[in-house]
Design a protein around this motif. Structure first.
Motif, short mmCIF file in Angstrom:
data_model
loop_
_atom_site.label_atom_id
_atom_site.label_comp_id
_atom_site.label_asym_id
_atom_site.label_seq_id
_atom_site.Cartn_x
_atom_site.Cartn_y
_atom_site.Cartn_z
N CYS A 5 0.81 -1.22 0.00
CA CYS A 5 0.00 0.00 0.00
C CYS A 5 0.85 1.27 0.00
N HIS B 5 2.75 2.20 2.67
CA HIS B 5 3.12 2.51 4.05
C HIS B 5 4.31 1.68 4.47
N CYS C 161 -3.27 0.61 7.57
CA CYS C 161 -4.39 0.27 6.70
C CYS C 161 -5.41 -0.59 7.43
#
Ligand SMILES: [Zn+2]
Length: 126
Positions: free
Chosen positions: A10, A12, A22
Motif C-alpha cells: 500500500c 506505508h 491500513c
C-alpha cells in the motif's frame, strides 16, 4: 537482529505481516458503516419519512411525535394551528424545521417534517 521497517504494497512502512495503518483504517471504515446501517434501520420504526433530515432534527422530531402519540398536548411543544387551515398543526422541531400534523377526529396524525424554506414556498393546504 534489529527489526526493520518494511514497505507494504500500500506504500506505508511498518513492522509485521500486515500494514497496521491500513488495518486500522479498514476497521474504522467498518465501524462507521455499521453505525450508519444501525442508524438507517431506526427509520423503519418511524411513522413518517425522516430519512433525508439532519440527525438532530430526526431525534427531536421523534421526541415530539412520540409525545403526540402519547396524547400530550401539541401546545406543550409550541405547536400552533394554521390560520388558513385549522385542521393542520405546525410544531417547531428546530429553528429550520417543523412537524406538520393533521387533526383527524381529535387525533393528531404526523404528516411530514419540512424545512422552513419548503414551508414558506408551499403552505400545506393551499
Ligand atoms: Zn498501509
Amino acid at each position: 537482529m534489529a527489526r526493520r521497517k518494511k514497505l507494504f504494497p500500500c506504500g506505508h512502512k511498518g513492522y509485521g505481516q500486515i500494514c497496521h495503518r491500513c488495518a486500522q483504517k479498514e476497521e474504522d471504515r467498518e465501524k462507521k458503516k455499521q453505525e450508519k446501517q444501525q442508524w438507517e434501520e431506526t427509520f423503519a420504526h418511524d411513522l413518517i419519512d425522516l430519512t433525508d433530515l439532519p440527525k438532530n432534527v430526526v431525534v427531536k422530531a421523534r421526541q415530539i411525535i412520540s409525545g403526540i402519540q402519547e396524547q400530550q398536548d401539541y401546545r406543550q411543544f409550541r405547536g400552533k394551528r394554521l390560520r388558513h387551515d385549522r385542521s393542520i398543526v405546525s410544531v417547531p422541531v428546530t429553528r429550520n424545521y417543523r412537524l406538520i400534523c393533521r387533526d383527524s377526529e381529535n387525533l393528531l396524525v404526523p404528516e411530514a417534517v419540512i424545512s422552513h424554506e419548503d414551508y414558506n414556498v408551499c403552505k400545506p393546504g393551499s
